[in-house]
Structures are given as structure tokens and as C-alpha cells.
Design a protein around this motif. Structure first.
Motif, PDB file in Angstrom:
ATOM      1  N   VAL A  33       0.844  -1.187   0.000  1.00 10.83           N
ATOM      2  CA  VAL A  33       0.000   0.000   0.000  1.00 10.83           C
ATOM      3  C   VAL A  33       0.882   1.240   0.000  1.00 10.83           C
ATOM      4  CG1 VAL A  33      -1.691   1.342   1.322  1.00 10.83           C
ATOM      5  CG2 VAL A  33      -1.919  -1.140   1.161  1.00 10.83           C
ATOM      6  N   LEU A  34       0.624   2.152  -0.954  1.00 13.07           N
ATOM      7  CA  LEU A  34       1.222   3.483  -0.910  1.00 13.07           C
ATOM      8  C   LEU A  34       0.203   4.399  -0.252  1.00 13.07           C
ATOM      9  CD1 LEU A  34       2.923   4.005  -4.411  1.00 13.07           C
ATOM     10  CD2 LEU A  34       3.873   3.010  -2.330  1.00 13.07           C
ATOM     11  N   PHE A  35       0.516   4.872   0.930  1.00 14.11           N
ATOM     12  CA  PHE A  35      -0.425   5.655   1.727  1.00 14.11           C
ATOM     13  C   PHE A  35       0.131   7.045   1.957  1.00 14.11           C
ATOM     14  CE2 PHE A  35      -1.726   7.281   5.888  1.00 14.11           C
ATOM     15  CZ  PHE A  35      -3.095   7.289   5.737  1.00 14.11           C
ATOM     16  N   GLY A  36      -0.741   8.037   1.806  1.00 11.71           N
ATOM     17  CA  GLY A  36      -0.327   9.403   2.078  1.00 11.71           C
ATOM     18  C   GLY A  36      -1.376  10.379   1.596  1.00 11.71           C
ATOM     19  N   PRO A  37      -1.236  11.642   1.941  1.00 13.34           N
ATOM     20  CA  PRO A  37      -2.225  12.648   1.548  1.00 13.34           C
ATOM     21  C   PRO A  37      -2.153  12.939   0.053  1.00 13.34           C
ATOM     22  CG  PRO A  37      -0.343  13.708   2.581  1.00 13.34           C
ATOM     23  CD  PRO A  37      -0.121  12.230   2.716  1.00 13.34           C
ATOM     24  N   SER A  38      -3.145  13.652  -0.444  1.00  8.97           N
ATOM     25  CA  SER A  38      -3.131  14.082  -1.835  1.00  8.97           C
ATOM     26  C   SER A  38      -1.895  14.945  -2.091  1.00  8.97           C
ATOM     27  CB  SER A  38      -4.397  14.881  -2.158  1.00  8.97           C
ATOM     28  OG  SER A  38      -5.549  14.079  -1.995  1.00  8.97           O
ATOM     29  N   GLY A  39      -1.268  14.727  -3.233  1.00  9.83           N
ATOM     30  CA  GLY A  39      -0.085  15.499  -3.575  1.00  9.83           C
ATOM     31  C   GLY A  39       1.208  14.951  -3.021  1.00  9.83           C
ATOM     32  N   ALA A  40       1.162  13.749  -2.411  1.00  8.77           N
ATOM     33  CA  ALA A  40       2.381  13.190  -1.814  1.00  8.77           C
ATOM     34  C   ALA A  40       3.260  12.492  -2.838  1.00  8.77           C
ATOM     35  CB  ALA A  40       2.015  12.210  -0.691  1.00  8.77           C
ATOM     36  N   GLY A  41       2.716  12.187  -4.030  1.00  6.87           N
ATOM     37  CA  GLY A  41       3.511  11.520  -5.060  1.00  6.87           C
ATOM     38  C   GLY A  41       3.099  10.092  -5.325  1.00  6.87           C
ATOM     39  N   LYS A  42       1.959   9.662  -4.813  1.00 11.67           N
ATOM     40  CA  LYS A  42       1.526   8.264  -4.968  1.00 11.67           C
ATOM     41  C   LYS A  42       1.212   7.944  -6.432  1.00 11.67           C
ATOM     42  CE  LYS A  42      -2.002   8.650  -2.166  1.00 11.67           C
ATOM     43  NZ  LYS A  42      -1.935  10.123  -1.972  1.00 11.67           N
ATOM     44  N   THR A  43       0.360   8.756  -7.045  1.00 16.03           N
ATOM     45  CA  THR A  43      -0.025   8.496  -8.434  1.00 16.03           C
ATOM     46  C   THR A  43       1.168   8.640  -9.368  1.00 16.03           C
ATOM     47  OG1 THR A  43      -2.329   9.166  -8.089  1.00 16.03           O
ATOM     48  CG2 THR A  43      -1.480   9.316 -10.334  1.00 16.03           C
ATOM     49  N   GLN A  44       2.043   9.617  -9.128  1.00 12.23           N
ATOM     50  CA  GLN A  44       3.220   9.783  -9.976  1.00 12.23           C
ATOM     51  C   GLN A  44       4.114   8.546  -9.929  1.00 12.23           C
ATOM     52  OE1 GLN A  44       2.021  12.039  -7.901  1.00 12.23           O
ATOM     53  NE2 GLN A  44       2.204  14.127  -8.708  1.00 12.23           N
ATOM     54  N   THR A  45       4.181   7.899  -8.756  1.00  9.54           N
ATOM     55  CA  THR A  45       4.975   6.674  -8.639  1.00  9.54           C
ATOM     56  C   THR A  45       4.397   5.569  -9.518  1.00  9.54           C
ATOM     57  OG1 THR A  45       5.625   7.252  -6.372  1.00  9.54           O
ATOM     58  CG2 THR A  45       5.859   4.957  -7.025  1.00  9.54           C
ATOM     59  N   LEU A  46       3.080   5.390  -9.470  1.00  7.96           N
ATOM     60  CA  LEU A  46       2.440   4.392 -10.330  1.00  7.96           C
ATOM     61  C   LEU A  46       2.656   4.715 -11.801  1.00  7.96           C
ATOM     62  CD1 LEU A  46      -1.024   3.467  -8.726  1.00  7.96           C
ATOM     63  CD2 LEU A  46       1.264   2.632  -8.196  1.00  7.96           C
ATOM     64  N   GLN A  47       2.497   5.984 -12.160  1.00  7.89           N
ATOM     65  CA  GLN A  47       2.647   6.375 -13.560  1.00  7.89           C
ATOM     66  C   GLN A  47       4.068   6.131 -14.063  1.00  7.89           C
ATOM     67  OE1 GLN A  47       1.256  10.435 -13.696  1.00  7.89           O
ATOM     68  NE2 GLN A  47      -0.892   9.831 -13.846  1.00  7.89           N
ATOM     69  N   ALA A  48       5.055   6.323 -13.198  1.00  8.14           N
ATOM     70  CA  ALA A  48       6.439   6.051 -13.591  1.00  8.14           C
ATOM     71  C   ALA A  48       6.639   4.565 -13.869  1.00  8.14           C
ATOM     72  CB  ALA A  48       7.395   6.528 -12.506  1.00  8.14           C
ATOM     73  N   ILE A  49       6.065   3.713 -13.028  1.00  8.09           N
ATOM     74  CA  ILE A  49       6.189   2.261 -13.225  1.00  8.09           C
ATOM     75  C   ILE A  49       5.508   1.834 -14.522  1.00  8.09           C
ATOM     76  CG2 ILE A  49       5.551  -0.001 -12.290  1.00  8.09           C
ATOM     77  CD1 ILE A  49       5.733   1.334  -9.475  1.00  8.09           C
ATOM     78  N   ALA A  50       4.332   2.412 -14.800  1.00 10.95           N
ATOM     79  CA  ALA A  50       3.564   2.040 -15.987  1.00 10.95           C
ATOM     80  C   ALA A  50       4.118   2.657 -17.260  1.00 10.95           C
ATOM     81  CB  ALA A  50       2.107   2.440 -15.802  1.00 10.95           C
ATOM     82  N   GLY A  51       4.992   3.645 -17.157  1.00 10.23           N
ATOM     83  CA  GLY A  51       5.541   4.311 -18.323  1.00 10.23           C
ATOM     84  C   GLY A  51       4.754   5.523 -18.763  1.00 10.23           C
ATOM     85  N   LEU A  52       3.854   5.999 -17.917  1.00 12.08           N
ATOM     86  CA  LEU A  52       3.039   7.166 -18.248  1.00 12.08           C
ATOM     87  C   LEU A  52       3.709   8.463 -17.809  1.00 12.08           C
ATOM     88  CD1 LEU A  52      -0.432   5.731 -17.161  1.00 12.08           C
ATOM     89  CD2 LEU A  52       0.618   5.691 -19.430  1.00 12.08           C
ATOM     90  N   MET A  53       4.789   8.357 -17.052  1.00  4.02           N
ATOM     91  CA  MET A  53       5.578   9.511 -16.621  1.00  4.02           C
ATOM     92  C   MET A  53       7.045   9.100 -16.642  1.00  4.02           C
ATOM     93  SD  MET A  53       7.452  10.790 -13.850  1.00  4.02           S
ATOM     94  CE  MET A  53       6.861  10.229 -12.258  1.00  4.02           C
ATOM     95  N   THR A  54       7.898   9.992 -17.136  1.00  4.64           N
ATOM     96  CA  THR A  54       9.321   9.673 -17.256  1.00  4.64           C
ATOM     97  C   THR A  54      10.107  10.357 -16.149  1.00  4.64           C
ATOM     98  OG1 THR A  54       9.133   9.476 -19.652  1.00  4.64           O
ATOM     99  CG2 THR A  54      11.342   9.748 -18.757  1.00  4.64           C
ATOM    100  N   PRO A  55      10.779   9.594 -15.289  1.00  9.19           N
ATOM    101  CA  PRO A  55      11.605  10.211 -14.241  1.00  9.19           C
ATOM    102  C   PRO A  55      12.802  10.951 -14.838  1.00  9.19           C
ATOM    103  CG  PRO A  55      11.119   7.900 -13.753  1.00  9.19           C
ATOM    104  CD  PRO A  55      10.724   8.132 -15.171  1.00  9.19           C
ATOM    105  N   ASP A  56      13.394  11.817 -14.046  1.00  7.71           N
ATOM    106  CA  ASP A  56      14.616  12.504 -14.465  1.00  7.71           C
ATOM    107  C   ASP A  56      15.810  11.550 -14.420  1.00  7.71           C
ATOM    108  OD1 ASP A  56      13.270  14.937 -14.775  1.00  7.71           O
ATOM    109  OD2 ASP A  56      13.534  15.446 -12.658  1.00  7.71           O
TER     110      ASP A  56
END
Length: 387
Positions: A33-56
Motif C-alpha cells: 500500500v502506498l499511503f499518504g495525503p493528496s499530492g504526496a507523489g503516490k499516483t506519480q509513482t504508479l505512472q512512472a512504473i507504468a511508463g506514463l511519466m518519465t523520471p529525471d
């Protein structure tokens, strides 16, 4: 033959205008479980794994397949989402409205005869075969979410990502989907990462939990370890832990310490490292571990320490436990107990009562620290990936 368990390794960094995402995780065949408030980076982490966001920079590796790699001295790799084939379940289902349930599930693998046969088997597994030819608007929210999960499973990926997937559903439907998810994960040996800001959901499905705050992991570990021993006061507050107290250490001996809390002496077990006498510490006591004392009955081992007097100021039923708030000096102490407990004790508002709790129930919270990991990630430099 024993099936090899998948391992997902994530070590990424991405700068956004509002935060810097710096995440390191290793996830096996489990529900994290990735737990935290809105804006903590949870969705961005999923998107990076799925390839929907490219990390630096960083790496994302599934077993021997490199999804993403950008590090000095290593070849740059960034597989597109279609080649990662990660199962992703969105918060609002994202079903194609013009397609039937069967067509939605078959979409990731092709709508040929073989793909439709596999899709039908997945709908059967989700108890939706009888609704295969209905369109999303003809399905309930829970049924739509089952279709979305079946579609994510159609990729045959060992990774399933769920982004607040059940948040819009009624509690009984969520409870059933949580049970379904636990069963699916165990049957298929999936790497499941479940994003939520709801603690009830975290406890319902998770085996481990990662607490995210401002783009970083504050603490990661098993649910019981993180909730029992939060890494710092930030984690304790994010977990909604009540009965947090600040006190001065007045004595330490034989694995015990004593705190002066607003003139009241509190006995606790001694943490490691051992605090020094005179230092200020923060502690908490779980509401379920505090007992009301019957004045006309012998003391038990649960209430023969840390006896405090106070006045009941509020009573409220909860979903599973009854909650009572007792004012002790200038502090409010919350007590949670089964509905049938204390039937012979007057717990009306305004009543003066005595409470007690064991030294083992007092947990000292570290003042600093971050990322207590029960399963530390192991970097694995891999130069090849499956095409």
C-alpha cells in the motif's frame, strides 16, 4: 515446479514544480500500500512504473527486464507503456463506453477469438460472465471496477497497479473487492501496488505499507510494524494515532523508563537507543489498550500501572468499537472498547473515572528518522532486457 516470484525494483527521482519525487522500493509477490495525503507523489509513482511519466533519473526493473534506466555510465532505456504491459486500474475505471464488458477486457490482447476467450475466462473469474455483453453504463460501480480489474489482468503482467481504485464505491462493495484482490494476488503471485489515502482500505488489503509525504517515503514495513512503531511523529500523525503525549524522562532502569507528563508519572518500556534522563520525548498509547477501572473490583495486570483520574466528556459509537473521551488534566484521552464492555460501569458524560494502561502500551516515538525498511531494496545492475 515452484513458480519464480516476481521482484519489482524502483529507484527514481523526478522534479516537479510542487515537489521532488524521490522513491526507492523493492516489491515482491505481495500487496504494498502506498499511503499518504493528496499530492504526496503516490499516483506519480504508479505512472512512472507504468511508463506514463518519465523520471529525471533512476531505474525501474522487473526481474531481468529494465523498464527505465537513466544513470551515468549506463545505457538509457525507457520502454513505452505498451511494452511494459503493466496492469493499471484507474480511480474512475476508464472503461471504453462504446464497448461491452467482454470487448473492454479483450482490448489489451486483441479482439480475436483467442483474446475474447481469455477475456471471457477472466470475466468468469470475476463473477461477471453473465454480464459479458453489457456496456459500462449498464453495470453498477462495483461491476465496472471488476471489469477494469479483469482488463488489467488480461495483460498477463505480474504487476497490478491500483490508483484509489475503490474509493468511489460503497463500503460493502469495497469490502468484497478487497477480498477479491487478496485472493487474486495469492492465486497469481502478483506484485500489487495499491494507492490510497484511506487507512481502512490499507488495513483491508495491505501486507506492507509505504508512508509517502512530500514525494518521499517516511517509513516502509509491515502494517503491524509501521502502526506499532512509527518512525517519527510525522508518521504517527499521518496514521491518525491518538493519545500522543510529550514528557520528560525522569528515570531509566531495568528496561523501564518513567516520564513526567504534566506532573503525572508514566511508566513505559525503554526503547533503543535509551533516552537520557532529562530529555524530552514523545509517546503514544493506543486507544484500544487503555482500560477503564472498575472501582469495586480487584486490579488486573492490564490496569495496575499508569492509573490516571479524569472526567468523561464524550461518548460515540464507531463502526467496530465504542469510543469514550476522558479529560485528564488539560489533555483528552481516547479509549476504544467493544460494545459489550463496561456494561456494569457508569460511563455517562461528566462521570469521574479512573483509567489505566500497561507500560508496554506506551510507545516512544523517535524524534527524527525516516525510511525504516523491513525489506531493504537491493540494487541489481542489469544491462539486458527481454524484447
Amino acid at each position: 515446479m515452484t513458480r519464480k516470484q516476481p521482484q519489482l525494483y524502483v529507484d527514481i527521482r523526478r522534479r516537479f514544480p510542487h515537489l521532488t519525487l524521490a522513491i526507492q522500493l523493492q516489491v515482491g509477490a505481495e500487496i504494498l500500500v502506498l499511503f499518504g495525503p493528496s499530492g504526496a507523489g503516490k499516483t506519480q509513482t504508479l505512472q512512472a512504473i507504468a511508463g506514463l511519466m518519465t523520471p529525471d533519473e533512476g531505474q525501474i526493473i522487473l526481474d531481468q527486464t529494465i523498464f527505465f534506466q537513466r544513470r551515468p555510465g549506463l545505457p538509457s532505456i525507457n520502454l513505452p507503456p505498451r511494452r511494459r504491459r503493466v496492469g493499471y486500474v484507474f480511480q474512475h475505471y476508464a472503461l471504453f463506453p462504446h464497448m461491452t464488458a467482454l470487448e473492454n477486457v479483450a482490448f489489451p490482447t486483441g479482439n480475436d477469438a483467442q483474446g475474447r476467450r481469455h477475456a471471457y475466462e477472466l470475466l468468469e473469474r470475476m463473477n461477471l460472465a453473465h454480464l459479458a455483453h453489457r456496456k459500462p453504463h449498464e453495470l453498477s460501480g462495483g461491476q465496472q471496477q471488476r471489469v477494469a480489474i479483469a482488463r488489467a489482468l488480461a495483460t498477463e503482467s505480474p504487476i497490478l497497479l491500483l490508483d484509489e481504485a475503490f474509493s468511489a464505491l460503497d463500503q460493502p462493495v469495497r469490502d468484497q473487492l478487497h477480498a477479491d484482490l487478496r485472493t487474486l494476488q495469492a492465486e497469481r503471485g502478483l506484485v500489487v501496488i495499491y494507492v490510497t489515502h484511506n487507512l481502512d482500505d490499507a488495513f483491508a488489503v495491505g501486507q506492507r505499507i509505504a508512508i509517502l509525504r512530500e514525494g518521499q517515503i517516511e517509513q516502509i514495513g509491515t502494517l503491524d510494524a509501521v502502526c506499532r512503531f512509527p518512525a517519527n511523529t510525522r508518521v504517527a500523525r499521518m496514521l491518525g494515532l491518538s493519545n500522543m503525549i510529550k514528557g520528560q524522562v525522569v528515570a531509566v532502569e531495568l528496561n523501564r523508563l518513567w516520564l513526567d507528563w504534566n506532573g503525572v508519572r508514566i511508566e513505559a518500556t525503554c526503547p533503543s537507543p535509551e533516552p537520557t534522563v532529562g530529555s524530552q520525548v514523545t509517546a503514544f498509547v493506543r486507544s484500544e489498550e487503555i482500560r477503564l477501572v472498575y472501582p469495586d473490583r480487584p486490579m488486573t495486570r492490564f490496569v495496575d500501572h499508569n492509573l490516571l483520574s479524569g472526567r468523561i466528556v464524550e461518548r460515540r459509537p464507531g463502526r467496530r468499537l465504542y469510543h469514550v473521551w476522558v479529560e485528564v488534566g488539560t489533555t483528552m484521552i481516547e479509549i476504544a472498547h467493544p460494545y459489550t464492555a463496561y456494561t456494569g460501569l457508569d460511563t455517562s458524560i461528566g462521570q469521574i473515572v479512573q483509567i489505566g494502561f500497561r507500560p508496554e502500551s506506551v510507545v516512544i516515538i523517535p524524534e527524527a528518522g525516516r525510511l525504516i525498511t523491513t525489506q531493504p531494496p537491493v540494487a541489481q545492475p542489469i544491462s539486458e532486457y527481454h524484447r
